[in-house]
Design a protein around this motif. Sequence first.
Motif, mmCIF file in Angstrom:
data_model
loop_
_atom_site.group_PDB
_atom_site.id
_atom_site.type_symbol
_atom_site.label_atom_id
_atom_site.label_comp_id
_atom_site.label_asym_id
_atom_site.label_seq_id
_atom_site.Cartn_x
_atom_site.Cartn_y
_atom_site.Cartn_z
ATOM 1 N N ALA A 153 0.799 -1.225 0.000
ATOM 2 C CA ALA A 153 0.000 0.000 0.000
ATOM 3 C C ALA A 153 0.831 1.274 0.000
ATOM 4 O O ALA A 153 0.401 2.305 0.534
ATOM 5 C CB ALA A 153 -0.969 0.005 1.197
ATOM 6 N N CYS A 154 2.011 1.242 -0.619
ATOM 7 C CA CYS A 154 2.831 2.455 -0.721
ATOM 8 C C CYS A 154 2.078 3.481 -1.567
ATOM 9 O O CYS A 154 1.703 3.188 -2.706
ATOM 10 C CB CYS A 154 4.182 2.135 -1.345
ATOM 11 S SG CYS A 154 5.128 0.895 -0.428
ATOM 12 N N VAL A 155 1.878 4.659 -1.040
ATOM 13 C CA VAL A 155 1.011 5.628 -1.716
ATOM 14 C C VAL A 155 1.613 6.120 -3.027
ATOM 15 O O VAL A 155 0.888 6.631 -3.888
ATOM 16 C CB VAL A 155 0.676 6.828 -0.795
ATOM 17 C CG1 VAL A 155 -0.104 6.376 0.413
ATOM 18 C CG2 VAL A 155 1.935 7.584 -0.385
ATOM 19 N N TYR A 156 2.900 5.946 -3.211
ATOM 20 C CA TYR A 156 3.575 6.452 -4.408
ATOM 21 C C TYR A 156 3.811 5.380 -5.467
ATOM 22 O O TYR A 156 4.405 5.658 -6.510
ATOM 23 C CB TYR A 156 4.942 7.032 -4.018
ATOM 24 C CG TYR A 156 5.771 6.073 -3.197
ATOM 25 C CD1 TYR A 156 6.402 4.979 -3.787
ATOM 26 C CD2 TYR A 156 5.898 6.234 -1.821
ATOM 27 C CE1 TYR A 156 7.128 4.079 -3.041
ATOM 28 C CE2 TYR A 156 6.624 5.337 -1.061
ATOM 29 C CZ TYR A 156 7.235 4.265 -1.670
ATOM 30 O OH TYR A 156 7.951 3.367 -0.926
ATOM 31 N N CYS A 157 3.387 4.140 -5.256
ATOM 32 C CA CYS A 157 3.803 3.020 -6.100
ATOM 33 C C CYS A 157 3.462 3.244 -7.572
ATOM 34 O O CYS A 157 2.296 3.401 -7.939
ATOM 35 C CB CYS A 157 3.166 1.726 -5.620
ATOM 36 S SG CYS A 157 3.686 0.285 -6.574
ATOM 37 N N PHE A 158 4.486 3.193 -8.431
ATOM 38 C CA PHE A 158 4.286 3.468 -9.856
ATOM 39 C C PHE A 158 3.418 2.407 -10.526
ATOM 40 O O PHE A 158 2.788 2.659 -11.552
ATOM 41 C CB PHE A 158 5.644 3.528 -10.573
ATOM 42 C CG PHE A 158 6.126 2.195 -11.091
ATOM 43 C CD1 PHE A 158 5.985 1.869 -12.428
ATOM 44 C CD2 PHE A 158 6.662 1.265 -10.231
ATOM 45 C CE1 PHE A 158 6.395 0.634 -12.905
ATOM 46 C CE2 PHE A 158 7.085 0.035 -10.692
ATOM 47 C CZ PHE A 158 6.941 -0.285 -12.039
ATOM 48 N N ALA A 159 3.361 1.185 -9.961
ATOM 49 C CA ALA A 159 2.649 0.083 -10.607
ATOM 50 C C ALA A 159 1.134 0.185 -10.450
ATOM 51 O O ALA A 159 0.407 -0.648 -10.993
ATOM 52 C CB ALA A 159 3.134 -1.250 -10.041
ATOM 53 N N ARG A 160 0.631 1.178 -9.745
ATOM 54 C CA ARG A 160 -0.808 1.304 -9.536
ATOM 55 C C ARG A 160 -1.577 1.344 -10.861
ATOM 56 O O ARG A 160 -2.677 0.816 -10.974
ATOM 57 C CB ARG A 160 -1.120 2.556 -8.715
ATOM 58 C CG ARG A 160 -0.699 2.430 -7.267
ATOM 59 C CD ARG A 160 -1.020 3.657 -6.432
ATOM 60 N NE ARG A 160 -0.689 3.396 -5.034
ATOM 61 C CZ ARG A 160 -1.471 2.769 -4.178
ATOM 62 N NH1 ARG A 160 -2.666 2.342 -4.571
ATOM 63 N NH2 ARG A 160 -1.091 2.557 -2.940
ATOM 64 N N LYS A 161 -1.000 1.946 -11.870
ATOM 65 C CA LYS A 161 -1.680 2.074 -13.157
ATOM 66 C C LYS A 161 -2.063 0.718 -13.729
ATOM 67 O O LYS A 161 -3.088 0.587 -14.415
ATOM 68 C CB LYS A 161 -0.763 2.821 -14.135
ATOM 69 C CG LYS A 161 -1.341 2.993 -15.537
ATOM 70 C CD LYS A 161 -2.557 3.901 -15.542
ATOM 71 C CE LYS A 161 -3.036 4.163 -16.958
ATOM 72 N NZ LYS A 161 -4.275 4.961 -16.979
#
Length: 348
Positions: free
Chosen positions: A75-83
């Motif tokens: 749940a890292c708020v900055y994680c680039f893989a969210r997309k």
Amino acid sequence: MRWENLTVESGGHSRATDAALFGADAVVSRTFDTPEFRGITFHEVRARSIINRVPGASRMPFEWTVNPYRGCSHACVYCFARKSHSYLDLDTGLGFDSQIVVKVNAPDLLRRQLGSRRWLGEHIAMGTNVDCYQRAEGRYRLMPGILGALRDHANPFSILTKGTLILRDLDLLVQASEVTDVGISVSVGFTDPALWRTVEPGTPSPERRLDAVRTLTGHGIDVGVLMAPVIPFLSDHPAQLRATVRAIAASGASSVTPLVLHLRPGAREWFMAWLGQHHPHLVRRYERLYAEGAYAPKWYQRRITRQVHDLAQEYGIGPARAGMPRRIPEPPDPADEPVSEPTQLTLI
């Protein structure tokens, strides 16, 4: 959830590179009523391919990745893989944190693919999209089979993780390192406990991660630290950088490589919402700093890199050296982002 984007039955909705990731009838969704998994849904799939090729136009210094999970409870708020979760019609915020795709046949599939005459034994990078040692790994235990297959085929590999669960597989890592190149990198961007609790709520603490570095190096495994992300105005004060590099050096890490926060679509919206809630006075500063896109200006990145490298030299460590098995690059340009599972790129 829209699985048809990624299944063999996808028909006219599928991109050409999405074909045959798994069958539409091969998805089983489960929830577990235990504290560590409360609120998380696991979607178990039988993948049709597990070794993913990085696009030729990418700047990545490796061609192949293995990602046994999709979505991440760190749940890292900055994680680039969210997309990547938008491809399943899941939101890139809470959906990414709580809807986890598990490729339950990953170890067997990898062993079969490594044994193929077409496979040339090239370097495989793991932890490149989401963390392979996230919380789900404690239940599904995919990595022992994956590491065993890589060891048995003497196939070089690297792992990037925030997960201390990697210590469970210490014996396998030692065995693999005796027959092939094994590169381990642990991600520790800062040591501030208050910042960690809000920005990386599902991860082990930075202190525990550095303890894992200490244990791994104590067993003869070379470990570098990816100091990522350095978060502008929150973890980039000279005293904070010094404290982080000092702690990394004390852990026995062989190298430290800084990486400034980047905010690509999907991650940007979620991070900025978090920033507005926790640090509203910084919103305008971020809008200015990232006005040109996903990356902080070059002058800022160079300043952070210079500061960290100077501190690393002072404490007797340095950046990753050319020719070492770790393969931790700068993040790719947005134009390099893949559109399907077989072409996932890297980072945290």
